[in-house]
Design a protein around this motif. Structure first.
Motif, PDB file in Angstrom:
ATOM      1  N   PRO A 235       0.746  -1.307  -0.072  1.00  0.00           N
ATOM      2  CA  PRO A 235      -0.028  -0.105  -0.112  1.00  0.00           C
ATOM      3  C   PRO A 235       0.787   1.384  -0.055  1.00  0.00           C
ATOM      4  O   PRO A 235       0.097   2.334  -0.292  1.00  0.00           O
ATOM      5  CB  PRO A 235      -0.750  -0.220   1.348  1.00  0.00           C
ATOM      6  CG  PRO A 235       0.089  -0.881   2.329  1.00  0.00           C
ATOM      7  CD  PRO A 235       1.061  -1.832   1.359  1.00  0.00           C
TER       8      PRO A 235
ATOM      9  N   HIS B 231       3.843   4.386  -0.895  1.00  0.00           N
ATOM     10  CA  HIS B 231       4.155   4.940  -1.909  1.00  0.00           C
ATOM     11  C   HIS B 231       5.407   4.534  -2.676  1.00  0.00           C
ATOM     12  O   HIS B 231       5.332   4.538  -4.286  1.00  0.00           O
ATOM     13  CB  HIS B 231       4.893   6.334  -1.585  1.00  0.00           C
ATOM     14  CG  HIS B 231       6.008   6.302  -0.806  1.00  0.00           C
ATOM     15  ND1 HIS B 231       6.070   5.959   0.494  1.00  0.00           N
ATOM     16  CD2 HIS B 231       7.419   6.436  -1.127  1.00  0.00           C
ATOM     17  CE1 HIS B 231       7.221   6.059   1.043  1.00  0.00           C
ATOM     18  NE2 HIS B 231       7.962   6.400   0.017  1.00  0.00           N
TER      19      HIS B 231
ATOM     20  N   ASP C 291       1.529  -0.240 -11.290  1.00  0.00           N
ATOM     21  CA  ASP C 291       1.379   0.744 -12.125  1.00  0.00           C
ATOM     22  C   ASP C 291       2.418   0.362 -13.440  1.00  0.00           C
ATOM     23  O   ASP C 291       2.138   0.873 -14.581  1.00  0.00           O
ATOM     24  CB  ASP C 291       1.685   1.906 -11.566  1.00  0.00           C
ATOM     25  CG  ASP C 291       0.318   2.284 -10.823  1.00  0.00           C
ATOM     26  OD1 ASP C 291       0.064   1.928  -9.457  1.00  0.00           O
ATOM     27  OD2 ASP C 291      -0.360   3.175 -11.227  1.00  0.00           O
TER      28      ASP C 291
ATOM     29  N   VAL D 180      -8.876   0.795  -9.567  1.00  0.00           N
ATOM     30  CA  VAL D 180      -9.478  -0.137  -8.413  1.00  0.00           C
ATOM     31  C   VAL D 180     -10.661  -1.123  -9.271  1.00  0.00           C
ATOM     32  O   VAL D 180     -11.502  -0.363 -10.118  1.00  0.00           O
ATOM     33  CB  VAL D 180     -10.147   0.535  -7.435  1.00  0.00           C
ATOM     34  CG1 VAL D 180     -10.788  -0.061  -6.535  1.00  0.00           C
ATOM     35  CG2 VAL D 180      -8.883   1.326  -6.583  1.00  0.00           C
TER      36      VAL D 180
ATOM     37  N   ASP E 140      -4.989   4.470   0.818  1.00  0.00           N
ATOM     38  CA  ASP E 140      -3.953   3.632   0.502  1.00  0.00           C
ATOM     39  C   ASP E 140      -4.029   2.194   0.390  1.00  0.00           C
ATOM     40  O   ASP E 140      -3.584   1.413  -0.579  1.00  0.00           O
ATOM     41  CB  ASP E 140      -2.553   3.987   1.959  1.00  0.00           C
ATOM     42  CG  ASP E 140      -2.367   5.269   1.761  1.00  0.00           C
ATOM     43  OD1 ASP E 140      -1.864   6.078   0.659  1.00  0.00           O
ATOM     44  OD2 ASP E 140      -2.694   6.040   2.539  1.00  0.00           O
TER      45      ASP E 140
ATOM     46  N   ARG F 212      -5.258   1.040  -3.026  1.00  0.00           N
ATOM     47  CA  ARG F 212      -4.212   0.711  -4.022  1.00  0.00           C
ATOM     48  C   ARG F 212      -3.953  -0.507  -4.382  1.00  0.00           C
ATOM     49  O   ARG F 212      -3.479  -0.951  -5.383  1.00  0.00           O
ATOM     50  CB  ARG F 212      -2.872   1.483  -3.782  1.00  0.00           C
ATOM     51  CG  ARG F 212      -2.721   3.134  -3.481  1.00  0.00           C
ATOM     52  CD  ARG F 212      -1.545   3.655  -3.468  1.00  0.00           C
ATOM     53  NE  ARG F 212      -0.929   3.613  -4.643  1.00  0.00           N
ATOM     54  CZ  ARG F 212       0.621   3.124  -4.554  1.00  0.00           C
ATOM     55  NH1 ARG F 212       1.174   2.944  -3.676  1.00  0.00           N
ATOM     56  NH2 ARG F 212       1.339   3.068  -5.739  1.00  0.00           N
TER      57      ARG F 212
ATOM     58  N   ARG G  29      -5.816  -2.079  -7.278  1.00  0.00           N
ATOM     59  CA  ARG G  29      -5.685  -1.546  -8.358  1.00  0.00           C
ATOM     60  C   ARG G  29      -5.171  -2.688  -9.286  1.00  0.00           C
ATOM     61  O   ARG G  29      -4.109  -3.189  -9.007  1.00  0.00           O
ATOM     62  CB  ARG G  29      -4.723  -0.340  -8.524  1.00  0.00           C
ATOM     63  CG  ARG G  29      -5.193   1.065  -7.801  1.00  0.00           C
ATOM     64  CD  ARG G  29      -4.029   2.023  -7.562  1.00  0.00           C
ATOM     65  NE  ARG G  29      -3.300   2.425  -8.693  1.00  0.00           N
ATOM     66  CZ  ARG G  29      -3.619   3.206  -9.568  1.00  0.00           C
ATOM     67  NH1 ARG G  29      -5.140   3.843  -9.473  1.00  0.00           N
ATOM     68  NH2 ARG G  29      -3.065   3.556 -10.672  1.00  0.00           N
TER      69      ARG G  29
END
Lengths: 242, 242
Positions: B77, B79, B85, B97, B119, B122, B125
Motif C-alpha cells: 500500500p 508510495h 502501475d 481499482v 492507501d 491501492r 488497483r
C-alpha cells in the motif's frame, strides 16, 4: 535520493545451480551490504546460466553501464567453469596460464608437480592485463580486469575476495539510515509516509511490514547521506506510532 | 542439454531493500525449484530497484524473450509500491481499482468502510485485462497480465501465490537429476567429468565442491529428461570415487 551521486555497481551471479534452485545464493546480500556501507549503490543484479554467449553479453552490457561490476561463480577447475574465458572474450583479450597465478595455486598442493594437474591449472588462467584477487582459503585467485571483479561463488571465498577488493573501490559518503519500528499495520502508515516522502524528496523512505504472531507492524526506514536531515525526520516517524 | 525443449521463464525481484542488503531474497530459490520440478527452465533473474523506468523497461525486455515472467515485490500500500502501475505501463493498458479485487481485499478488514482507506485501496488497483492471483494470507491479490505473473515479495505470500499460478503453467517432462557424492577434491574429478560431458552431450553435468572439516569432496549432479540415460551414467560417476 541523496544529494551526493553515489558510484554505481552491478553484480552477475553465474551458475546453473542457482537457476535450478539447487543452491541458495547468499553472495548478493553480502556484496549489497558491503557496498551500501561504502556509499556505493548496487543498482542491478543478474543471475544467469553457465552459457558463454549469455555471460559475454551480460558482462559487456553491465560494464558499460555501471562504474563497477562484480561476478560470482564459474572459476573452478571443471568443464562448466567458463567465467574467466568469457570475461577475456568480453574484453577481447587473450587468456592463458599466468606464472604468478600458477605459483600461488601451487602453494595449495603438497606435491604441485603431481597434484597441479591440467584441470587445476585452469584456475591459473588469467586474462591479459588483469590483476589478481587474493584467495587465502583455497589459493585459486580471482582477478580484476578493467572495472570487472571476477570472484568465486563459494560464499566464504567470495567474502574473503571481497575483503581484498573493497579497499580499492572509490566510495562516497555512505547512506545513513534511520529505522523505527511502528506497531501499526502498513495500510495505516502509507498516507503519512507518502507525506514525508513528498516533504523530503532527497530522503528515501521504505516500509517493511511484519506479522509478529498476528500483530501487524512496520519497520520504517529513512535513508540519506545527511545525518541532520535524518535527525529532523526521526521524531516525525516516531510520532506515527500514536 | 535435454532433447525436449523446455519452456523458459525469467524472474524480476523488485525492491531497494534487496539491493541495499537489508533483506535476503529467498523467493528466487522457491521459484527456481518449483519450475525445475515442472520442466520449466528459469533462464534469468534480475534484481532491480523501485524505479519506474527500470521496472517498465525490464518487464518489456523479459516478457518478449521468455515464455513466462514472474515478478516479486512492490505491490503493497505504500508510495514505493509501484509494480502494478509499472506493469500496466509496460503493457500500455489502463489501471484502476477493480470491484472484484476491492471486494476480496475488504474481507481482510473488520470494518471495510473505515479501514479500507485510500492507501490500502491501492492494492485493488489491477491493470485492464489482468486476472487475479489469490492471496489467502493477507487477501491483497496478485495478478497475471499476458505472460507476466505479478506477486508479493513477502516470502510466505509469494509462495502461496505461486501455488495458485503453477497449475496454469505449461511445463515439459521435468529434468531428472542424479546426485552422487564423491569424496575426492574437484580438481581430480574435472578430467573424468569433462570426458563424461563430451560422451553425453545431451546430459548436463555439474560439480559442487564441499569442504567438510577439511575433507574435500564433490557432489556430482547429472541432469537429463531421460531416466535411462541417467541409469547408464550412474555407475560411471560412482566409479570416480575409487
Amino acid at each position: 535520493m541523496p544529494d551526493t551521486p553515489r558510484p554505481t555497481a552491478a553484480m552477475i551471479v553465474i551458475g546453473d545451480e542457482i537457476l535450478s534452485g539447487r543452491t541458495q545464493d547468499i553472495n548478493v546480500q553480502v556484496l549489497a551490504a558491503a557496498l551500501t556501507e561504502r556509499g556505493i549503490a548496487l543498482s542491478e543484479v543478474r543471475m544467469i546460466p553457465d552459457d558463454a554467449a549469455v555471460i559475454v553479453a551480460t558482462v559487456n552490457d553491465l560494464r558499460a553501464r555501471y562504474d563497477t561490476v562484480f561476478t560470482s561463480g564459474g572459476i573452478g577447475p571443471t568443464h562448466d567453469d567458463i567465467t574467466a574465458d568469457c570475461v577475456a572474450a568480453a574484453f577481447g583479450v587473450g587468456i592463458d596460464v599466468r606464472e604468478d597465478a600458477r605459483a600461488i595455486l601451487a602453494t595449495n598442493y603438497a606435491d604441485p608437480e603431481r597434484e597441479l594437474n591440467a584441470d587445476r591449472l585452469r584456475m591459473a588462467r588469467i586474462p591479459d592485463g588483469a590483476t589478481l584477487i587474493a584467495n587465502p582459503i583455497s589459493k585459486a585467485p580471482g582477478f580484476t580486469l578493467g572495472n570487472v571483479h571476477v570472484m568465486a561463488g563459494v560464499p566464504k571465498i567470495f567474502a574473503v575476495m571481497l575483503d581484498g577488493v573493497l579497499p580499492t573501490l572509490t566510495g562516497a559518503p555512505p547512506l545513513l539510515s534511520l529505522s523505527v519500528r511502528i506497531d501499526r499495520p502498513e495500510g495505516e502508515l502509507a498516507g503519512p509516509l507518502r507525506g514525508l516522502a513528498e516533504r523530503y524528496p532527497d530522503v528515501s523512505f521504505g516500509s517493511y511490514p511484519y506479522d509478529r504472531n498476528g500483530r501487524l507492524g512496520c519497520m520504517i526506514v529513512a535513508r540519506s547521506a545527511d545525518q541532520a536531515r535524518l535527525d529532523e525526520i526521526a521524531p516525525q516517524i516516531t510520532a506515527l506510532s500514536a
